[in-house]
Write a protein that holds these residues in place. Structure first.
Motif, mmCIF file in Angstrom:
data_model
loop_
_atom_site.group_PDB
_atom_site.id
_atom_site.type_symbol
_atom_site.label_atom_id
_atom_site.label_comp_id
_atom_site.label_asym_id
_atom_site.label_seq_id
_atom_site.Cartn_x
_atom_site.Cartn_y
_atom_site.Cartn_z
ATOM 1 N N ALA A 3 0.816 -1.215 0.000
ATOM 2 C CA ALA A 3 0.000 0.000 0.000
ATOM 3 C C ALA A 3 0.846 1.260 0.000
ATOM 4 C CB ALA A 3 -0.941 -0.009 1.206
ATOM 5 N N ASN A 4 1.911 1.265 0.828
ATOM 6 C CA ASN A 4 2.715 2.474 0.923
ATOM 7 C C ASN A 4 3.479 2.767 -0.366
ATOM 8 O OD1 ASN A 4 1.805 2.743 3.472
ATOM 9 N ND2 ASN A 4 3.773 2.478 4.505
ATOM 10 N N SER A 5 3.933 1.714 -1.049
ATOM 11 C CA SER A 5 4.607 1.928 -2.322
ATOM 12 C C SER A 5 3.657 2.551 -3.326
ATOM 13 C CB SER A 5 5.153 0.597 -2.861
ATOM 14 O OG SER A 5 6.146 0.081 -2.001
ATOM 15 N N SER A 6 2.383 2.124 -3.281
ATOM 16 C CA SER A 6 1.372 2.716 -4.158
ATOM 17 C C SER A 6 1.218 4.198 -3.854
ATOM 18 C CB SER A 6 0.028 2.001 -3.967
ATOM 19 O OG SER A 6 -0.977 2.611 -4.731
ATOM 20 N N PHE A 7 1.239 4.557 -2.573
ATOM 21 C CA PHE A 7 1.105 5.963 -2.191
ATOM 22 C C PHE A 7 2.246 6.796 -2.754
ATOM 23 C CE2 PHE A 7 2.516 9.354 0.631
ATOM 24 C CZ PHE A 7 1.405 10.180 0.611
ATOM 25 N N THR A 8 3.486 6.325 -2.586
ATOM 26 C CA THR A 8 4.618 7.136 -3.027
ATOM 27 C C THR A 8 4.666 7.253 -4.541
ATOM 28 O OG1 THR A 8 6.027 5.157 -2.882
ATOM 29 C CG2 THR A 8 6.015 6.649 -0.991
ATOM 30 N N VAL A 96 3.723 13.434 3.857
ATOM 31 C CA VAL A 96 3.886 12.225 4.653
ATOM 32 C C VAL A 96 2.544 11.530 4.818
ATOM 33 C CG1 VAL A 96 4.704 11.304 6.856
ATOM 34 C CG2 VAL A 96 5.745 13.373 5.921
ATOM 35 N N ALA A 97 2.557 10.214 4.720
ATOM 36 C CA ALA A 97 1.338 9.432 4.963
ATOM 37 C C ALA A 97 1.695 8.163 5.728
ATOM 38 C CB ALA A 97 0.651 9.072 3.648
ATOM 39 N N SER A 98 0.903 7.858 6.716
ATOM 40 C CA SER A 98 1.096 6.608 7.446
ATOM 41 C C SER A 98 0.433 5.467 6.692
ATOM 42 C CB SER A 98 0.487 6.721 8.848
ATOM 43 O OG SER A 98 -0.934 6.797 8.750
ATOM 44 N N GLY A 99 0.859 4.262 6.999
ATOM 45 C CA GLY A 99 0.227 3.098 6.390
ATOM 46 C C GLY A 99 -1.256 3.061 6.693
ATOM 47 N N LEU A 100 -1.633 3.510 7.897
ATOM 48 C CA LEU A 100 -3.043 3.537 8.278
ATOM 49 C C LEU A 100 -3.843 4.428 7.337
ATOM 50 C CD1 LEU A 100 -5.387 2.950 10.250
ATOM 51 C CD2 LEU A 100 -4.592 4.916 11.607
ATOM 52 N N GLU A 101 -3.321 5.634 7.061
ATOM 53 C CA GLU A 101 -4.021 6.559 6.168
ATOM 54 C C GLU A 101 -4.175 5.975 4.764
ATOM 55 O OE1 GLU A 101 -3.088 11.101 7.216
ATOM 56 O OE2 GLU A 101 -1.266 9.901 6.949
ATOM 57 N N ALA A 106 -7.934 3.168 0.549
ATOM 58 C CA ALA A 106 -7.499 2.137 -0.386
ATOM 59 C C ALA A 106 -8.064 2.377 -1.778
ATOM 60 C CB ALA A 106 -7.917 0.768 0.129
ATOM 61 N N GLY A 107 -7.343 1.876 -2.780
ATOM 62 C CA GLY A 107 -7.766 2.041 -4.163
ATOM 63 C C GLY A 107 -7.124 3.266 -4.776
ATOM 64 N N LYS A 108 -6.941 3.243 -6.081
ATOM 65 C CA LYS A 108 -6.256 4.332 -6.760
ATOM 66 C C LYS A 108 -6.936 5.672 -6.546
ATOM 67 C CE LYS A 108 -4.637 5.787 -11.323
ATOM 68 N NZ LYS A 108 -4.568 5.453 -12.766
ATOM 69 N N VAL A 111 -6.357 6.951 -2.971
ATOM 70 C CA VAL A 111 -4.992 7.426 -2.732
ATOM 71 C C VAL A 111 -4.763 8.767 -3.422
ATOM 72 C CG1 VAL A 111 -2.554 6.933 -3.091
ATOM 73 C CG2 VAL A 111 -4.089 5.099 -2.401
ATOM 74 N N ILE A 112 -5.273 8.926 -4.644
ATOM 75 C CA ILE A 112 -5.120 10.198 -5.357
ATOM 76 C C ILE A 112 -5.765 11.334 -4.567
ATOM 77 C CG2 ILE A 112 -5.844 11.487 -7.404
ATOM 78 C CD1 ILE A 112 -5.381 8.979 -9.043
ATOM 79 N N LYS A 113 -6.961 11.079 -4.019
ATOM 80 C CA LYS A 113 -7.630 12.109 -3.216
ATOM 81 C C LYS A 113 -6.800 12.452 -1.983
ATOM 82 C CE LYS A 113 -11.982 13.168 -0.860
ATOM 83 N NZ LYS A 113 -13.343 12.661 -0.520
ATOM 84 N N LEU A 114 -6.248 11.423 -1.335
ATOM 85 C CA LEU A 114 -5.399 11.640 -0.159
ATOM 86 C C LEU A 114 -4.175 12.465 -0.537
ATOM 87 C CD1 LEU A 114 -4.617 11.005 2.804
ATOM 88 C CD2 LEU A 114 -3.501 8.922 1.933
ATOM 89 N N VAL A 115 -3.544 12.118 -1.668
ATOM 90 C CA VAL A 115 -2.345 12.831 -2.120
ATOM 91 C C VAL A 115 -2.660 14.290 -2.404
ATOM 92 C CG1 VAL A 115 -0.694 13.039 -4.011
ATOM 93 C CG2 VAL A 115 -1.169 10.796 -3.021
#
Length: 324
Positions: A3-8, A96-101, A106-108, A111-115
């Motif tokens: 999940a975290n790799s997807s975030f970065t 910065v994002a935690s694994g929890l966030e 979850a889902g593309k 994650v885009i919205k979070l980013v």
């Protein structure tokens, strides 16, 4: 894919997509000064160098002469200095994002919205702090030169490696209410006296077509100037400044307000000729993302965003400040 790799990965892609149309503008829109420098292409990108070197533009070429026939032409150098040097300063802010966030979003699309939300917050923070630095005296660790350094309250100081006490052409103008440059006794700043402080400084800084184009005032002095124009004032959204920046006019210059919270020092009014003030950044570190980093002892990912450069001036004698 973790999940975290997807975030970065999505963070880097999203940042690059939004950088030109969102990130840089979000930083530069925080102050009228930064807007003006951006609009006038006074934000330069360079590729490197031990220091930032800016050609001096402080005086006319002294070799102008009238001559006849075989008269000897003057080829002497006008001054000792041809350039001024500014040190590189570095800034960073991290998304910065935690694994929890990440797992909660979850889902593309999630994650885009979070980013996007984290990028928006990061660049707003960067803009606020960079704005404050632009008005600073540059004495904090690794801080850029702000107006309090480039256009100091005393008009003196060593800027860009040149000591203005030794080389007087490098002094900036100062109009002190306690000791006015036009002579006479002290003037108490007010709506009825503010223009008696402004005019002598404007005259001192005006040389043919060179004159201040931007006057930035704090709460107090902007209120005084606003009050002095009670029967004359016209508010404008200047075509030279982005929409939303309300300004008054003084002899062709935009008079704008910036708050103490934004870094503007109390009881100050800067008269700026922005043809000779700029921001110089490294082209590889102009609010640029660098490879993401994983925390070795946390369930988290970090996307660092860096800036490297400084605020510069090539002619201090055409800049000035009104102080108490």
């Amino acid at each position: 894919m973790p999940a975290n790799s997807s975030f970065t990965e999505i963070s880097a892609i999203t940042y690059r997509h939004f950088k030109n149309k969102y990130v840089t503008d979000n930083v530069s829109n925080h102050t009228a000064l930064h807007q003006r420098l951006t609009e006038k292409d006074r934000v330069d990108l360079i590729s490197g160098g031990w220091e930032i070197q800016i050609p001096l533009d402080y005086a006319e070429n002294g070799t102008y002469q009238r001559y006849s026939g075989y008269d000897t032409l003057d080829i002497a150098q006008s001054e000792v200095f041809t350039a001024v040097n500014f040190s590189w300063k570095q800034l960073a802010i991290n998304v910065v994002a935690s694994g929890l966030e990440v797992r909660q979003n979850a889902g593309k699309d999630g994650v885009i919205k979070l980013v996007k939300n984290k990028l928006k917050n990061a660049m707003k923070t960067a803009g606020n702090n960079f704005s404050s630095d632009m008005y600073s005296d540059g004495t904090a660790a690794n801080q850029i030169n702000g107006l309090q350094a480039l256009v100091s309250d005393a008009g003196t100081g060593t800027v860009g490696g040149i000591n203005s006490s030794t080389y007087t052409f490098w002094k900036s103008g100062v109009q002190s209410a306690a000791s006015p440059i036009q002579g006479g006794g002290a003037i108490t700043p007010s709506a009825t006296t503010i223009e008696s402080l402004m005019l002598p400084l404007w005259l001192q800084l005006t040389r043919n077509n060179d004159q201040p184009d931007l006057i930035v005032a704090d709460d107090t002095y902007f209120t005084f100037f606003d009050g002095s124009q009670a029967s004359l004032k016209r508010y404008t959204n200047s075509s030279d400044l982005k929409a939303g920046t309300t300004s008054l006019k003084y002899k062709g210059a935009d008079v704008v307000y910036d708050s103490l919270a934004g870094g503007m020092p109390d009881a100050h009014m800067y008269f700026l000729n922005t043809d000779y003030i700029g921001i110089c950044a490294h082209r590889d570190a102009n609010w640029t993302e660098v490879p993401e980093k994983s925390s070795v002892n946390q369930d988290a990912e970090v996307l660092p965003i860096i800036w490297q450069g400084n605020m510069t001036v090539s002619n201090r004698s055409l800049q000035g400040v009104v102080v108490a």
